[in-house]
Design an enzyme around this catalytic site. Structure first.
Site, PDB file in Angstrom:
ATOM      1  N   LYS A   1       5.235  -5.871   0.588  1.00 26.44           N
ATOM      2  CA  LYS A   1       4.282  -4.752   0.651  1.00 26.44           C
ATOM      3  C   LYS A   1       5.010  -3.411   0.656  1.00 26.44           C
ATOM      4  O   LYS A   1       4.456  -2.388   0.245  1.00 26.44           O
ATOM      5  CB  LYS A   1       3.403  -4.871   1.900  1.00 26.44           C
ATOM      6  CG  LYS A   1       2.352  -5.965   1.813  1.00 26.44           C
ATOM      7  CD  LYS A   1       1.145  -5.546   0.992  1.00 26.44           C
ATOM      8  CE  LYS A   1       0.189  -6.701   0.765  1.00 26.44           C
ATOM      9  NZ  LYS A   1      -0.715  -6.453  -0.374  1.00 26.44           N
TER      10      LYS A   1
ATOM     11  N   GLU B   1     -13.309  -7.553  -7.012  1.00 24.22           N
ATOM     12  CA  GLU B   1     -12.815  -8.771  -7.643  1.00 24.22           C
ATOM     13  C   GLU B   1     -13.972  -9.738  -7.906  1.00 24.22           C
ATOM     14  O   GLU B   1     -14.009 -10.420  -8.934  1.00 24.22           O
ATOM     15  CB  GLU B   1     -11.768  -9.414  -6.727  1.00 24.22           C
ATOM     16  CG  GLU B   1     -10.835 -10.356  -7.450  1.00 24.22           C
ATOM     17  CD  GLU B   1      -9.682 -10.803  -6.559  1.00 24.22           C
ATOM     18  OE1 GLU B   1      -8.863  -9.945  -6.176  1.00 24.22           O
ATOM     19  OE2 GLU B   1      -9.611 -11.991  -6.241  1.00 24.22           O
TER      20      GLU B   1
ATOM     21  N   SER C   1      -6.839 -10.817 -11.945  1.00 27.20           N
ATOM     22  CA  SER C   1      -7.812  -9.752 -11.703  1.00 27.20           C
ATOM     23  C   SER C   1      -7.087  -8.410 -11.744  1.00 27.20           C
ATOM     24  O   SER C   1      -5.944  -8.297 -11.321  1.00 27.20           O
ATOM     25  CB  SER C   1      -8.428  -9.957 -10.317  1.00 27.20           C
ATOM     26  OG  SER C   1      -9.024  -8.765  -9.888  1.00 27.20           O
TER      27      SER C   1
ATOM     28  N   CYS D   1      -0.447 -15.044   4.078  1.00 31.07           N
ATOM     29  CA  CYS D   1       0.132 -13.939   4.860  1.00 31.07           C
ATOM     30  C   CYS D   1       0.505 -14.334   6.286  1.00 31.07           C
ATOM     31  O   CYS D   1       1.403 -13.745   6.870  1.00 31.07           O
ATOM     32  CB  CYS D   1      -0.832 -12.776   4.919  1.00 31.07           C
ATOM     33  SG  CYS D   1      -0.990 -11.963   3.340  1.00 31.07           S
TER      34      CYS D   1
ATOM     35  N   GLU E   1     -15.780  -8.623 -10.936  1.00 29.53           N
ATOM     36  CA  GLU E   1     -14.985  -8.968 -12.116  1.00 29.53           C
ATOM     37  C   GLU E   1     -15.092 -10.475 -12.410  1.00 29.53           C
ATOM     38  O   GLU E   1     -15.262 -10.875 -13.567  1.00 29.53           O
ATOM     39  CB  GLU E   1     -13.523  -8.574 -11.859  1.00 29.53           C
ATOM     40  CG  GLU E   1     -12.623  -8.771 -13.069  1.00 29.53           C
ATOM     41  CD  GLU E   1     -11.170  -8.416 -12.785  1.00 29.53           C
ATOM     42  OE1 GLU E   1     -10.874  -7.863 -11.694  1.00 29.53           O
ATOM     43  OE2 GLU E   1     -10.321  -8.708 -13.651  1.00 29.53           O
TER      44      GLU E   1
ATOM     45  N   GLU F   1       5.587  -2.779  -2.918  1.00 26.58           N
ATOM     46  CA  GLU F   1       4.313  -2.485  -3.575  1.00 26.58           C
ATOM     47  C   GLU F   1       3.923  -1.024  -3.339  1.00 26.58           C
ATOM     48  O   GLU F   1       3.517  -0.323  -4.264  1.00 26.58           O
ATOM     49  CB  GLU F   1       3.220  -3.420  -3.040  1.00 26.58           C
ATOM     50  CG  GLU F   1       1.856  -3.197  -3.697  1.00 26.58           C
ATOM     51  CD  GLU F   1       0.746  -4.049  -3.069  1.00 26.58           C
ATOM     52  OE1 GLU F   1       0.624  -4.076  -1.827  1.00 26.58           O
ATOM     53  OE2 GLU F   1      -0.011  -4.673  -3.824  1.00 26.58           O
TER      54      GLU F   1
ATOM     55  N   GLU G   1       2.738   3.707  -9.958  1.00 26.40           N
ATOM     56  CA  GLU G   1       1.315   3.822 -10.309  1.00 26.40           C
ATOM     57  C   GLU G   1       0.424   3.980  -9.079  1.00 26.40           C
ATOM     58  O   GLU G   1      -0.753   4.296  -9.206  1.00 26.40           O
ATOM     59  CB  GLU G   1       0.861   2.629 -11.161  1.00 26.40           C
ATOM     60  CG  GLU G   1       0.904   1.264 -10.500  1.00 26.40           C
ATOM     61  CD  GLU G   1       2.220   0.512 -10.717  1.00 26.40           C
ATOM     62  OE1 GLU G   1       3.283   1.174 -10.823  1.00 26.40           O
ATOM     63  OE2 GLU G   1       2.198  -0.737 -10.771  1.00 26.40           O
TER      64      GLU G   1
ATOM     65  N   CYS H   1      -3.822  -9.959  -4.972  1.00 26.17           N
ATOM     66  CA  CYS H   1      -3.569  -9.119  -3.791  1.00 26.17           C
ATOM     67  C   CYS H   1      -2.189  -9.306  -3.196  1.00 26.17           C
ATOM     68  O   CYS H   1      -1.783  -8.545  -2.334  1.00 26.17           O
ATOM     69  CB  CYS H   1      -4.647  -9.345  -2.740  1.00 26.17           C
ATOM     70  SG  CYS H   1      -4.947 -11.065  -2.400  1.00 26.17           S
TER      71      CYS H   1
HETATM   72 FE1  HC1 Z   1      -2.126 -10.014   3.306  1.00 27.61          FE
HETATM   73 FE2  HC1 Z   1      -3.828  -8.761   1.979  1.00 27.61          FE
HETATM   74  S1  HC1 Z   1      -4.250 -10.713   3.051  1.00 27.61           S
HETATM   75  S2  HC1 Z   1      -1.921  -9.568   1.098  1.00 27.61           S
HETATM   76  O1  HC1 Z   1      -1.958 -11.676   2.652  1.00 27.61           O
HETATM   77  O2  HC1 Z   1      -4.845  -9.249   0.434  1.00 27.61           O
HETATM   78  O3  HC1 Z   1       0.463  -8.697   3.564  1.00 27.61           O
HETATM   79  O4  HC1 Z   1      -2.468 -10.335   6.272  1.00 27.61           O
HETATM   80  O5  HC1 Z   1      -2.848  -7.293   4.220  1.00 27.61           O
HETATM   81  O6  HC1 Z   1      -3.158  -6.064   0.830  1.00 27.61           O
HETATM   82  O7  HC1 Z   1      -6.249  -7.701   3.408  1.00 27.61           O
HETATM   83  C1  HC1 Z   1      -0.476  -9.292   3.579  1.00 27.61           C
HETATM   84  C2  HC1 Z   1      -2.275 -10.264   5.183  1.00 27.61           C
HETATM   85  C3  HC1 Z   1      -2.891  -8.228   3.550  1.00 27.61           C
HETATM   86  C4  HC1 Z   1      -3.482  -7.074   1.289  1.00 27.61           C
HETATM   87  C5  HC1 Z   1      -5.380  -8.064   2.828  1.00 27.61           C
END
Ligand code: HC1
Ligand code: SF4
Length: 580
Positions: free
Chosen positions: A367, A283, A328, A513, A286, A370, A375, A308
């Site tokens: 998550k 990132e 990103s 998070c 980028e 996700e 993909e 993220c």
């Molecule tokens: Fe998160 Fe991440 S910080 S998104 O907030 O970018 O869930 O803790 O794991 O993937 O590293 C959550 C936290 C985590 C991702 C990272």
């Protein structure tokens, strides 16, 4: 200033205070069910629906709900008379009469506020039966289970979704016994604008909205002799999981967590923080490429948005389909970890990807969704196989007869367990962009940052804007947490970015998070989230390495496998495209 007495004790509070808050200043704990004050928002309907908080006010014939009744000069309040207590008991009995008696098998059991009231009022048998208790079908996604038969109409979820998150997926529907908070026309969540952030579940007092449990799937994988089962744990899990074992909020439990995961039976225990460092490499590269285009006159090359947070991705995909080129293209650390684990690491240990099971432990319910995106799989085999929330992992550890609080410390396996302070601060609002700035600064200028502590980016304000001096180049950075706060910034970008912001970090959950919907329940206490935030920065401060581009294992990964950041292979494995 208003003077009054509560249970015979004098108190002076500012005008406009509720009886409930005035009582709190005296340490008088009036029970409530619908009420919750959080993130500068009053999470209940203004009609004080549950009425559990009723109190006697001298001169008033009827009992008054303490959560909406304002204090007045000379008021005399009694919160614990026989009349109050028997009325509250009856109110709770009526709520229970209308509630499924499935406490034994309810995911919320032990954390349920209705159950706690039943215990407080000694309610051992309710003979009245209200509505038929299975009027609504369960609505299940990979992230959430909604069982509206358990809805007590407190409307916290509705306020959370509509006012804090400003998604607008939930509203009150139906009348009488049919009245519940639901999606429009009762549609399954998957067919609505729901982002699967799970914040509705984080404030639900009962088990009406909870996570979709994956603990037994993890146990099945661990018991399969043909599988190598590895685990990654997210930055903010380590500062929250201790709460489930009686440790104080803000306790750092990294070493105990690693030991617990080993005892549970994982073959390798790895750290998502490693992948967070990797994310910064991609990132950050980028960001610099886009910054150079911007400086060369191509104004639309910036701002860049972080990508993220999966609920945030769901949000902009559904609500801002015209802005999909702004974020990103870097995958989240969870998914970068998955892509590297199932290629580089699988090869390294000589295991076929089908025989390698990757479990994630995340503070987040989105998550789960996700990890299921098409993909993020190869020939039907997902990069991340199973996702547990912090709460689910705590249950799994307990199920295995382990008390995390008593365990000694241990360290992560390598190479996917090595990380820097930049990786861990991903867990707090402002941390992702601070980590990116630490690296971008040094790559852009070729100089060492005078200090890695970019404190202007930290804090808990819903939207923060700071100008960072990158050796003479002023970078304008915005940070938003909570989707409602992000909406304002996106509207600004859509309107041509009049303030000339260069980079924006968004996290869907208030706090980032650390405030994720899969964390141990905070029960409306923002101090719990603030204590976790403090712990995150404490870990960072104590790390020997605090910049992602200094992570030796990340550098080795580029040297041995990926080539350069943004190389063709890095693009294929670590970047994605968004879908309207
Ligand atoms: Fe998160 Fe991440 S910080 S998104 O907030 O970018 O869930 O803790 O794991 O993937 O590293 C959550 C936290 C985590 C991702 C990272
Ligand atoms: Fe709203 Fe988030 Fe709950 Fe979906 S998961 S209904 S977006 S609060």
């Amino acid at each position: 200033e208003v003077n009054l007495t509560i249970n015979g004790r004098a108190v002076t509070v500012p005008k406009g205070t509720t009886i409930l808050d005035a009582a709190k200043t005296l340490g008088i704990d009036i029970p409530t069910l619908c009420h919750m004050d959080l993130h500068n928002t009053r999470m209940h309907s203004s009609k004080a629906t549950c009425r559990v908080c009723v109190v006697e006010v001298e001169g008033k014939k009827n009992l008054q709900p303490a959560c909406v009744t304002l204090v007045s000069e000379g008021m005399k309040v009694v919160t614990n008379s026989d009349r109050v207590l028997t009325t509250r008991k009856t109110i709770v009995e009526l709520l229970i009469s209308d509630h499924p008696r499935t406490c034994l098998s309810c995911a919320k059991s032990g954390d349920c506020e209705l159950q706690a009231l039943a215990i407080r009022f000694g309610i051992d048998n309710v003979n009245i039966t209200g509505k038929s208790q299975s009027l609504f079908d369960k609505d299940e996604t990979r992230s959430l289970v909604r069982d509206m038969n358990k809805c007590v109409r407190c409307r916290r979820c509705e306020t959370m979704c509509n006012e804090v998150q400003q998604v607008g997926a939930l509203s009150m529907s139906g009348r009488g016994f049919n009245a519940v908070v639901n999606t429009a026309f009762g549609a399954p969540s998957m067919e609505t604008v729901c982002t699967h952030c799970g914040q509705c579940a984080a404030v639900c007092p009962t088990g009406a909205i909870t996570e979709k449990d994956a603990t037994w799937d993890v146990i099945a994988a661990l018991n399969d002799p043909d599988k190598t089962v590895i685990v990654q744990t997210a930055p903010s899990v380590r500062v929250a999981i201790g709460e489930a074992f009686g440790m104080a909020p803000g306790s750092v439990a990294t070493g105990k967590l690693v030991t617990a995961l080993r005892e549970v039976g994982f073959d390798y225990v790895f750290d998502t923080d490693f992948a967070a460092d990797l994310t910064i490499m991609e990132e950050g590269t980028e960001l610099l490429a886009r910054l150079n285009r911007y400086l060369a006159g191509e104004k639309e090359a910036l701002p860049i948005l972080t990508s993220c947070c999966p609920a945030w991705v769901n949000f902009f995909e559904s609500q801002y389909p015209d802005l999909l080129q702004v974020p990103s293209s870097a995958k989240s650390p969870q998914q970068m970890f998955g892509a590297i684990a199932k290629t580089y690491f699988a090869e390294k240990i000589g295991v076929r990807r089908e025989d390698l099971v990757l479990v994630s432990v995340m503070p987040c319910l989105a998550k789960k969704m996700e990890a299921g995106r098409a993909e993020f799989s190869v020939d039907g085999n997902p990069d991340v196989d199973l996702v547990l929330s912090t709460r689910e992992l705590a249950r799994l550890i307990q199920r295995k007869d382990i008390n995390l609080a008593d365990l000694p410390d241990d360290g992560f396996d390598n190479p996917l367990g090595e990380s820097t302070g930049a990786g861990v601060i991903f867990g707090s609002t402002g941390g992702v962009i601070e980590a990116a700035v630490r690296t971008a600064y040094e790559l852009h200028t070729g100089k060492t940052c005078p200090s890695v502590d970019f404190t202007a980016l930290r804090g808990f304000e819903g939207v923060r804007i700071a100008e960072i001096d990158v050796d003479g180049l002023p970078l304008k950075i915005a940070v938003a947490h909570g989707l409602g706060n992000a909406r304002g910034l996106l509207d600004e970008i859509r309107a041509g970015n009049p303030r000339g912001i260069h980079a924006i970090e968004v996290m869907a959950c208030p706090g980032g998070c650390i405030g994720g919907a899969g964390q141990p329940y905070h029960h409306g206490d923002q101090n719990v989230i603030l204590a976790r935030q403090k712990a995150i920065y404490e870990i960072d401060r104590n790390m020997p390495l605090r910049k992602s581009h200094e992570n030796p294992s990340v550098l080795a990964l580029y040297r041995d496998f990926l080539g350069e950041p943004a190389s063709e292979l890095a693009h294929a494995l670590l970047h994605t495209a968004y879908q309207a």
